[in-house]
Scaffold this motif. Structure first.
Motif, PDB file in Angstrom:
ATOM      1  N   LEU A   1     -17.666  -7.681  -6.872  1.00 49.77           N
ATOM      2  CA  LEU A   1     -17.145  -8.239  -8.123  1.00 49.77           C
ATOM      3  C   LEU A   1     -17.058  -7.154  -9.197  1.00 49.77           C
ATOM      4  N   PHE A   2     -18.073  -6.292  -9.236  1.00 54.92           N
ATOM      5  CA  PHE A   2     -18.018  -5.195 -10.211  1.00 54.92           C
ATOM      6  C   PHE A   2     -16.801  -4.321  -9.920  1.00 54.92           C
ATOM      7  N   ALA A   3     -16.644  -3.975  -8.648  1.00 50.57           N
ATOM      8  CA  ALA A   3     -15.536  -3.092  -8.266  1.00 50.57           C
ATOM      9  C   ALA A   3     -14.186  -3.746  -8.556  1.00 50.57           C
ATOM     10  N   ALA A   4     -14.078  -5.029  -8.255  1.00 50.89           N
ATOM     11  CA  ALA A   4     -12.788  -5.718  -8.400  1.00 50.89           C
ATOM     12  C   ALA A   4     -12.242  -5.598  -9.815  1.00 50.89           C
ATOM     13  N   PHE A   5     -13.156  -5.677 -10.798  1.00 55.39           N
ATOM     14  CA  PHE A   5     -12.706  -5.706 -12.191  1.00 55.39           C
ATOM     15  C   PHE A   5     -12.909  -4.376 -12.924  1.00 55.39           C
ATOM     16  N   ASN A   6     -13.457  -3.378 -12.245  1.00 54.27           N
ATOM     17  CA  ASN A   6     -13.718  -2.109 -12.930  1.00 54.27           C
ATOM     18  C   ASN A   6     -13.111  -0.898 -12.247  1.00 54.27           C
ATOM     19  N   ARG A   7     -12.584  -1.081 -11.074  1.00 58.15           N
ATOM     20  CA  ARG A   7     -11.977   0.044 -10.365  1.00 58.15           C
ATOM     21  C   ARG A   7     -10.466  -0.178 -10.297  1.00 58.15           C
ATOM     22  N   PRO A   8      -9.697   0.913 -10.249  1.00 54.13           N
ATOM     23  CA  PRO A   8      -8.244   0.732 -10.163  1.00 54.13           C
ATOM     24  C   PRO A   8      -7.820   0.245  -8.778  1.00 54.13           C
ATOM     25  N   TRP A   9      -6.729  -0.473  -8.749  1.00 55.33           N
ATOM     26  CA  TRP A   9      -6.105  -0.924  -7.512  1.00 55.33           C
ATOM     27  C   TRP A   9      -4.738  -0.268  -7.406  1.00 55.33           C
ATOM     28  N   ARG A  10      -4.284  -0.135  -6.177  1.00 58.19           N
ATOM     29  CA  ARG A  10      -2.976   0.461  -5.962  1.00 58.19           C
ATOM     30  C   ARG A  10      -2.104  -0.544  -5.214  1.00 58.19           C
ATOM     31  N   VAL A  11      -0.848  -0.645  -5.622  1.00 57.81           N
ATOM     32  CA  VAL A  11       0.083  -1.554  -4.951  1.00 57.81           C
ATOM     33  C   VAL A  11       0.497  -0.921  -3.622  1.00 57.81           C
ATOM     34  N   ASP A  12       0.260  -1.647  -2.547  1.00 57.58           N
ATOM     35  CA  ASP A  12       0.581  -1.169  -1.209  1.00 57.58           C
ATOM     36  C   ASP A  12       2.091  -1.310  -0.961  1.00 57.58           C
ATOM     37  N   ASP A  13       2.582  -0.622   0.086  1.00 62.75           N
ATOM     38  CA  ASP A  13       4.016  -0.830   0.366  1.00 62.75           C
ATOM     39  C   ASP A  13       4.266  -2.119   1.141  1.00 62.75           C
ATOM     40  N   ARG A  14       3.180  -2.783   1.571  1.00 62.45           N
ATOM     41  CA  ARG A  14       3.375  -4.129   2.133  1.00 62.45           C
ATOM     42  C   ARG A  14       3.422  -5.110   0.961  1.00 62.45           C
ATOM     43  N   ALA A  15       4.573  -5.219   0.364  1.00 68.58           N
ATOM     44  CA  ALA A  15       4.743  -6.055  -0.819  1.00 68.58           C
ATOM     45  C   ALA A  15       6.120  -6.693  -0.753  1.00 68.58           C
ATOM     46  N   ASP A  16       6.169  -7.988  -0.884  1.00 71.07           N
ATOM     47  CA  ASP A  16       7.461  -8.687  -0.908  1.00 71.07           C
ATOM     48  C   ASP A  16       7.296  -9.966  -1.728  1.00 71.07           C
ATOM     49  N   ARG A  17       8.254 -10.867  -1.594  1.00 69.42           N
ATOM     50  CA  ARG A  17       8.189 -12.081  -2.392  1.00 69.42           C
ATOM     51  C   ARG A  17       7.102 -13.043  -1.921  1.00 69.42           C
ATOM     52  N   MET A  18       6.567 -12.833  -0.714  1.00 71.33           N
ATOM     53  CA  MET A  18       5.443 -13.663  -0.262  1.00 71.33           C
ATOM     54  C   MET A  18       4.150 -13.234  -0.935  1.00 71.33           C
ATOM     55  N   GLY A  19       3.937 -11.911  -0.971  1.00 73.65           N
ATOM     56  CA  GLY A  19       2.691 -11.441  -1.543  1.00 73.65           C
ATOM     57  C   GLY A  19       2.663  -9.939  -1.656  1.00 73.65           C
TER      58      GLY A  19
END
Lengths: 240, 314
Positions: free
Chosen positions: B204-222
């Motif tokens: 939970l700490f990591a989820a809200f305090n560390r950066p996330w990167r958008v993966d190339d598996r990305a489309d209109r589903m998710g």
């Protein structure tokens, strides 16, 4: 509905939704309660109701938060649950018969399931077609009905690698569930045969042949009957 | 096509993905039919507003660009959302404002400069026959779009619009504060969900305090996010309905934020749900972009939604 072991429970599901959790395990008896809850929501949320997503143990209630504040929606659900009574008239009330051609050419996992179960292929067919199933949920694809419960002896896991294209009408099992694929999609379930029934039809009133709560029975038919009903008998391996 | 509709635009080059979207398909999720609708509600709503259209009017969602359209008649239109290097007869097309286009003029979308999805609305709206109550195009389900069968735009398509699509609309511009800077790392507001307490404290700490990167598996589903591995003591749930923006965490610990074309039910535990505006913002993120998640409350996110809707309604 009486509170028991913390259920029913209303859980956060985003700004525009509440997840109403009625049960913690899959049971046919859940359907009458979930069906009653869906009907009450339709009556009492009126114009603010956006969508309802029933599943095995839950109902996701989606509403327009600009018309009905989330806190108010929650209170409404609470009072509705307090007086909820099960309603056996869930689904269309129909018993659907799905004529199915069970054959290794269109059910490429039939023989493996038989080996796994220590049964003959015919015994697997008799076992799958030998009972009524209830529709617990629709999802995955339009008109894809999750049905159960399958005989324990036929319980097999999903394929390790899902197939890229499962033909339309494929009748499949996994775990204690069975289903028929309404359209060509990828899929990881074990295929036993094929039905010519049109499971999803945009021109049909109600679109989906099967509804949550409906009863379904698979009826074994031969190839000639399957083709006469409009089924495509192209073997699995011959499909593009 | 009815007597009130005419061909407004011809597709000279369709590009990778251009889809017709109204507000979405509602009331049919219990049949396994997904919601559809604009992935970026914000850009879609502003494009319609600038074209003088009411909420819910069908507009084009143009992903990545690569689309060339030719006006078959005079049109009043607007493009909002991503900057895909759009030009009109070779000159930069102004975004976020009402534009008049003459018959025969060529409208070209290049490639993403800022953001991923542009919305093109024409005055009066595009016309298609609704399927299950909506024209929203969901390719996977074969529903909606101009042909009703879920087809994305193809070369040579002729797009129907209302006959009065060339009518003059009071020229409008979107106020500066309503134009997102898609180049900035996004901060996405998330409403914690029912399973949030089943995640480890570190997660939970990591989820809200560390950066996330958008993966190339990305489309209109998710959209899959990569970053710290989140651990949850629940591996899977009995499948249940999934709302827009739900952030599910499969056993590999990498979250997936679910968008408009998501499956209707699923069984992974969820960190929570992005607010509607956060889901819209995510839809404009390109693979590789960094973002952060920030917990919010229903009150704050409702206030933000109301502000946005009031601004679009004018």
């Amino acid at each position: 509905m009486r509170q028991y072991l913390g259920l029913p429970r209303i859980e956060s599901a985003g700004l525009d939704g509440w997840m109403v959790r009625l049960f913690d395990r899959i049971d046919e008896g859940n359907l009458a309660w979930l069906g009653a809850l869906a009907r009450r929501c339709e009556e009492e949320f009126g114009e603010a109701l956006v969508d309802l997503v029933p599943s095995y143990t839950t109902l996701l209630v989606v509403f327009d938060p600009l018309r009905l504040a989330p806190a108010t929606a929650r209170l409404r659900l609470q009072s509705l649950l307090a007086t909820l009574e099960p309603d056996e008239a869930v689904g269309t009330g129909e018993v659907h018969e799905l004529p199915t051609w069970y054959d290794p050419s269109v059910g490429p996992d039939l023989e493996r399931v038989a080996r796994h179960a220590g049964m003959s292929v015919q015994a697997v067919i008799d076992c799958h077609a030998g009972r009524d199933y209830r529709v617990f949920a629709l999802g995955f694809a339009p008109g894809f009905a999750f049905m159960g419960l399958l005989d324990e002896r036929l319980e097999v896991p999903r394929l390790d690698t899902p197939r890229q294209k499962v033909p339309r009408g494929s009748v499949a099992i996994t775990g204690r569930q069975t289903a028929a694929y309404p359209a060509v999609t990828p899929g990881g379930w074990n295929l036993l045969g094929r039905t010519a029934a049109r499971l999803f039809d945009r021109d049909r009133d109600g679109f989906s042949l099967l509804r949550v709560g409906d009863r379904v029975r698979f009826v074994a038919v031969d190839r000639a009957t399957f083709e006469r009903q409009g089924g495509d008998a192209t073997p699995m391996e011959a499909l593009p | 096509m009815s007597q009130y509709t005419v061909i407004g635009l011809r597709v000279e080059r369709a590009g990778p993905l251009a889809l017709l979207q109204d507000a979405g398909r509602f009331g049919v999720r219990r049949l396994g039919v997904t919601q559809g609708g604009p992935a970026d509600l914000h850009g879609w709503a502003w494009a319609n507003r600038l074209a003088g259209n009411p909420w819910g009017t069908a507009a084009l969602e143009i992903t990545f660009g690569g689309l060339t359209l030719v006006a078959e008649r005079d049109l009043t239109l607007a493009v909002a959302g991503a900057d895909l290097g759009a030009t009109l007869e070779g000159s930069p097309l102004p975004l976020w404002e009402t534009v008049m286009v003459r018959e025969g003029q060529r409208l070209t979308f290049g490639s993403p400069r800022h953001g991923l999805r542009a919305y093109l609305a024409v005055a009066g709206g595009f016309h298609a026959e609704p399927v299950l109550g909506s024209v929203s195009c969901v390719v996977r389900e074969g529903l909606g779009g101009f042909d009703g069968r879920g087809s994305k735009l193809a070369d040579g398509d002729r797009l129907a619009v209302r006959a009065d699509a060339g009518r003059r609309v009071a020229k409008q511009e979107v106020p500066e504060g309503e134009r997102p800077d898609y180049a900035e790392p996004a901060t996405l507001a998330l409403l914690p969900g029912a399973q949030v307490a089943d995640f480890s404290g570190d997660s939970l700490f990591a989820a809200f305090n560390r950066p996330w990167r958008v993966d190339d598996r990305a489309d209109r589903m998710g959209v899959r996010l990569t970053g710290p591995r989140l651990t949850c003591r629940i591996g899977s749930l009995i499948s249940e309905g999934i709302g827009l923006g739900a952030v599910q965490v499969p056993p590999d610990g990498q979250p997936i934020a679910l968008l408009n074309d998501r499956q209707t039910i699923g069984g992974y535990p969820r960190l929570g749900a992005l607010t509607p505006l956060a889901a819209s913002r995510l839809a404009q993120c390109l693979p590789g972009q960094a973002l952060r998640l920030r917990p919010t409350t229903p009150e704050r996110s409702l206030a933000a939604l109301r502000r946005f809707r009031d601004a679009v309604a004018g």
